[in-house]
Design a protein around this motif. Structure first.
Motif, PDB file in Angstrom:
ATOM      1  N   SER A  20     -42.507 -10.675  12.329  1.00 56.71           N
ATOM      2  CA  SER A  20     -41.849 -11.326  11.277  1.00 56.71           C
ATOM      3  C   SER A  20     -43.008 -11.620  10.244  1.00 56.71           C
ATOM      4  O   SER A  20     -42.740 -11.327   9.085  1.00 56.71           O
ATOM      5  CB  SER A  20     -41.218 -12.850  11.656  1.00 56.71           C
ATOM      6  N   GLU A  26     -39.123  -7.277  23.721  1.00 55.04           N
ATOM      7  CA  GLU A  26     -38.090  -6.625  22.961  1.00 55.04           C
ATOM      8  C   GLU A  26     -38.807  -5.789  22.002  1.00 55.04           C
ATOM      9  O   GLU A  26     -40.086  -5.708  21.806  1.00 55.04           O
ATOM     10  CB  GLU A  26     -37.601  -7.707  21.861  1.00 55.04           C
ATOM     11  N   LYS A  27     -38.076  -4.534  21.460  1.00 54.22           N
ATOM     12  CA  LYS A  27     -38.506  -3.553  20.732  1.00 54.22           C
ATOM     13  C   LYS A  27     -38.617  -4.106  19.277  1.00 54.22           C
ATOM     14  O   LYS A  27     -37.873  -5.092  18.912  1.00 54.22           O
ATOM     15  CB  LYS A  27     -37.689  -2.070  20.834  1.00 54.22           C
ATOM     16  N   SER A  35     -38.029  -2.680  16.632  1.00 50.64           N
ATOM     17  CA  SER A  35     -36.833  -2.355  15.762  1.00 50.64           C
ATOM     18  C   SER A  35     -35.752  -3.266  16.006  1.00 50.64           C
ATOM     19  O   SER A  35     -34.931  -3.652  15.133  1.00 50.64           O
ATOM     20  CB  SER A  35     -36.325  -0.821  16.243  1.00 50.64           C
ATOM     21  N   HIS A  36     -35.473  -3.622  17.521  1.00 52.15           N
ATOM     22  CA  HIS A  36     -34.465  -4.833  17.666  1.00 52.15           C
ATOM     23  C   HIS A  36     -35.025  -6.077  16.937  1.00 52.15           C
ATOM     24  O   HIS A  36     -33.867  -6.721  16.400  1.00 52.15           O
ATOM     25  CB  HIS A  36     -34.426  -4.771  19.276  1.00 52.15           C
ATOM     26  N   LEU A  69     -36.415  -6.454  14.327  1.00 49.92           N
ATOM     27  CA  LEU A  69     -36.296  -6.557  12.872  1.00 49.92           C
ATOM     28  C   LEU A  69     -34.751  -6.424  12.447  1.00 49.92           C
ATOM     29  O   LEU A  69     -34.421  -6.972  11.493  1.00 49.92           O
ATOM     30  CB  LEU A  69     -36.974  -5.240  12.203  1.00 49.92           C
ATOM     31  N   LYS A  70     -34.036  -5.821  13.283  1.00 47.97           N
ATOM     32  CA  LYS A  70     -32.435  -5.815  13.054  1.00 47.97           C
ATOM     33  C   LYS A  70     -31.978  -7.014  13.258  1.00 47.97           C
ATOM     34  O   LYS A  70     -31.118  -7.492  12.335  1.00 47.97           O
ATOM     35  CB  LYS A  70     -31.872  -4.953  14.291  1.00 47.97           C
ATOM     36  N   ARG A  71     -32.431  -7.918  14.161  1.00 53.62           N
ATOM     37  CA  ARG A  71     -31.824  -9.469  14.410  1.00 53.62           C
ATOM     38  C   ARG A  71     -32.332 -10.046  13.421  1.00 53.62           C
ATOM     39  O   ARG A  71     -31.515 -10.912  12.645  1.00 53.62           O
ATOM     40  CB  ARG A  71     -32.251  -9.967  15.691  1.00 53.62           C
ATOM     41  N   VAL A  78     -32.788  -9.367  10.093  1.00 49.54           N
ATOM     42  CA  VAL A  78     -31.990  -8.748   9.119  1.00 49.54           C
ATOM     43  C   VAL A  78     -30.659  -9.360   9.008  1.00 49.54           C
ATOM     44  O   VAL A  78     -30.279  -9.859   7.947  1.00 49.54           O
ATOM     45  CB  VAL A  78     -32.141  -7.229   8.646  1.00 49.54           C
ATOM     46  N   ILE A  79     -29.990  -9.158  10.303  1.00 50.29           N
ATOM     47  CA  ILE A  79     -28.682  -9.795  10.503  1.00 50.29           C
ATOM     48  C   ILE A  79     -28.392 -11.104  10.192  1.00 50.29           C
ATOM     49  O   ILE A  79     -27.451 -11.597   9.528  1.00 50.29           O
ATOM     50  CB  ILE A  79     -28.377  -9.263  11.541  1.00 50.29           C
TER      51      ILE A  79
END
Length: 515
Positions: free
Chosen positions: A87, A223-224, A226-227, A229-231, A233-234
């Protein structure tokens, strides 16, 4: 965790009061140094600065807080650190890019008349470093709040404000002989200096926490990126949309209210004056009265996330019920106080007794805003940030309709706009409470609400009598005495009817041990 919730809320509340007090004193002194024209130059750069901050961090800090609390609940200490590192890297990149864009794009903004005052150039470039620091400290605050550490946020806020004010006033005074544009630019340097000081404070607390975390905890799969960053953003996107809703609603008010006041028969100058009474005087009083609930909402996000992650629905319900109870205890008497003392308050603070009607009409919004803040924090902690945004959208539509029809009624005028604001916040709060009931089973107890209302009403009657009797001793002393005695009456009545118990008092940090 219960003690952390209470103490953290009080710590943040005190820090916000201190920060606002320092800011108010600073604004008075800065206005004297720069004058109206200098303040105008200084203010010209701020919309760009605020927009850059919104883009650079958005809802990321709250998202960091939610996910960190989740990892802490599982004792996944390495996972919490990884979340923060990813982050922070993202925040650093976006903050650096935007700082550079603002610094080198300032001249372009002025040349193309996006900012029409060319003398605001120095303020713009002076604010560019502040974008970087403010974004980074938001990330650190979110991470530390995820661990239920509210002291770092409180201390850093006070340090940031003190350094900001010192640098701002110092450079404004030193550079004033060279011209208003240089003085305004010097004042703008305070934001970056304050951000840098706050970052140093947060780094101290961060490394202090890092050294205290267990080194040999449970091992979890990594955790990856990409995973992660996706969380982020969501979670962050709905939160940032909610923050964008506030300026959207303000702009809608700006478009509708003055025009409808003219339809009601007011001259343009009168409509502008009345709009200033509402948005510039009454609404800030509502926000000031809900500092406690705003602090509680910030504290609730990681606390609810912690218990929700563990599947502890009983504790989620308990924290929801207790926070709502405190919100009612804090906001219902404030609503009554502002209604009863509206005229002396706006006269003392603004020297504008004409703002009394708008202030009295909007006083009820204190209760609804407090409930909305707390319920939003609960829903965000439950990882449902989309719900408050949708509810705010529905409430916004209702406010537009209320403004359109009520403000144009000659007997209402600006009071109609106050009612529209009450309806807006009330609908948003009610919808939030419906979804909280749906997902946690919590519903307000009518008996508890009634106790608050009856005791606050009795307090209001007593306060009116005290103020009328003591008005001759001076406005400030009369307000102070009336408020203190009225608060004592309210607490006494609530204790007598069981609305406040010894157990409640025992939870107050510092003095709780006496109960």
């Amino acid at each position: 965790m219960a003690n952390k919730l209470v103490s953290g809320t009080l710590i943040l509340t005190v820090s916000l009061f201190v920060v606002k007090a320092i800011g108010s004193i600073n604004w008075i002194i800065l206005s004297r140094i720069l004058g109206g024209e200098g303040i105008g130059i200084y203010q010209m750069a701020f919309p760009i600065y605020l927009l850059a901050l919104e883009v650079s961090s958005a809802g990321i800090p709250i998202a960091i807080s939610i996910i960190t609390a989740e990892k802490a609940a599982k004792e996944d200490y390495a996972g919490a650190q990884r979340i923060f590192h990813v982050s922070l890297t993202m925040l650093c990149i976006t903050a650096l890019i935007l700082s550079i864009l603002v610094f080198f794009g300032s001249r372009w903004l002025i040349e193309y008349h996006i900012i029409r005052e060319s003398r605001a150039y120095y303020s713009l470039i002076a604010l560019a470093p502040a974008i970087f620091f403010t974004t980074i400290i938001a990330g650190y605050r979110g991470y530390l709040q995820g661990w239920q550490k509210m002291t770092p946020t409180a201390v850093s806020q006070i340090v940031e404000q003190l350094v900001r004010v010192g640098v701002m006033l110092g450079f404004a005074a030193v550079l004033l002989p060279y011209g208003l544009e240089y003085a305004a630019g010097g004042a703008s340097l305070g934001a970056g200096a304050g951000g840098a000081a706050a970052l140093l404070v947060l780094l101290f607390y961060y490394y202090k926490l890092k050294h205290r975390l267990p080194k040999n905890g449970p091992v979890f799969p990594q955790e990856k990126i990409s995973h992660i960053l996706k969380r982020l953003v969501i979670l962050a996107l709905p939160i940032s949309l909610a923050s964008i809703m506030l300026p959207v609603v303000s702009n809608l008010d700006l478009l509708i209210v003055p025009r409808r006041l003219e339809i009601a028969g007011y001259a343009t100058a009168q409509a502008t004056e009345l709009f200033g009474y509402l948005n510039g005087m009454s609404v800030p009083l509502i926000n000031l009265a809900t500092i406690l609930t705003a602090s509680m909402a910030m504290n609730l996000v990681p606390a609810i996330s912690h218990y929700h992650t563990l599947g502890d629905s009983e504790s989620v319900y308990d924290k929801t019920a207790s926070s709502m109870r405190v919100a009612l205890l804090a906001t219902i008497p404030f609503s009554v106080m502002l209604y009863v003392l509206a005229k002396p308050v706006v006269t003392f603070i603004y020297n504008a007794p004409a703002a009394t009607d708008a202030t009295q009409a909007i006083a009820l919004a204190i209760v609804f805003l407090g409930l909305h803040q707390v319920s939003t924090g609960i829903l965000q902690g439950l990882k449902m940030p989309k719900i408050p945004v949708m509810n705010m959208g529905i409430a916004c539509v209702i406010k537009v309709f209320c403004n359109w029809f009520l403000v144009a009624i000659p007997t209402l005028g600006i009071i109609g706009a106050s009612y529209a604001t009450v309806a807006d916040i009330g609908v948003a709060a009610a919808l939030n409470l419906f979804f909280i009931y749906k997902h946690t089973g919590y519903a307000m107890q009518f008996k508890d609400v009634l106790k608050n209302i009856v005791c606050a009403a009795a307090m209001g009657i007593v306060m009116q009598g005290i103020f009328n009797y003591t008005e001759h001793i001076g406005l400030f002393l009369s307000l102070l005495l009336t408020t203190m005695l009225g608060t004592a009456v309210y607490i006494g009545l609530m204790a007598a009817c069981g609305g406040v118990t010894r157990r409640d008092a025992a939870k107050i940090p510092g003095i709780g041990r006496f109960f």
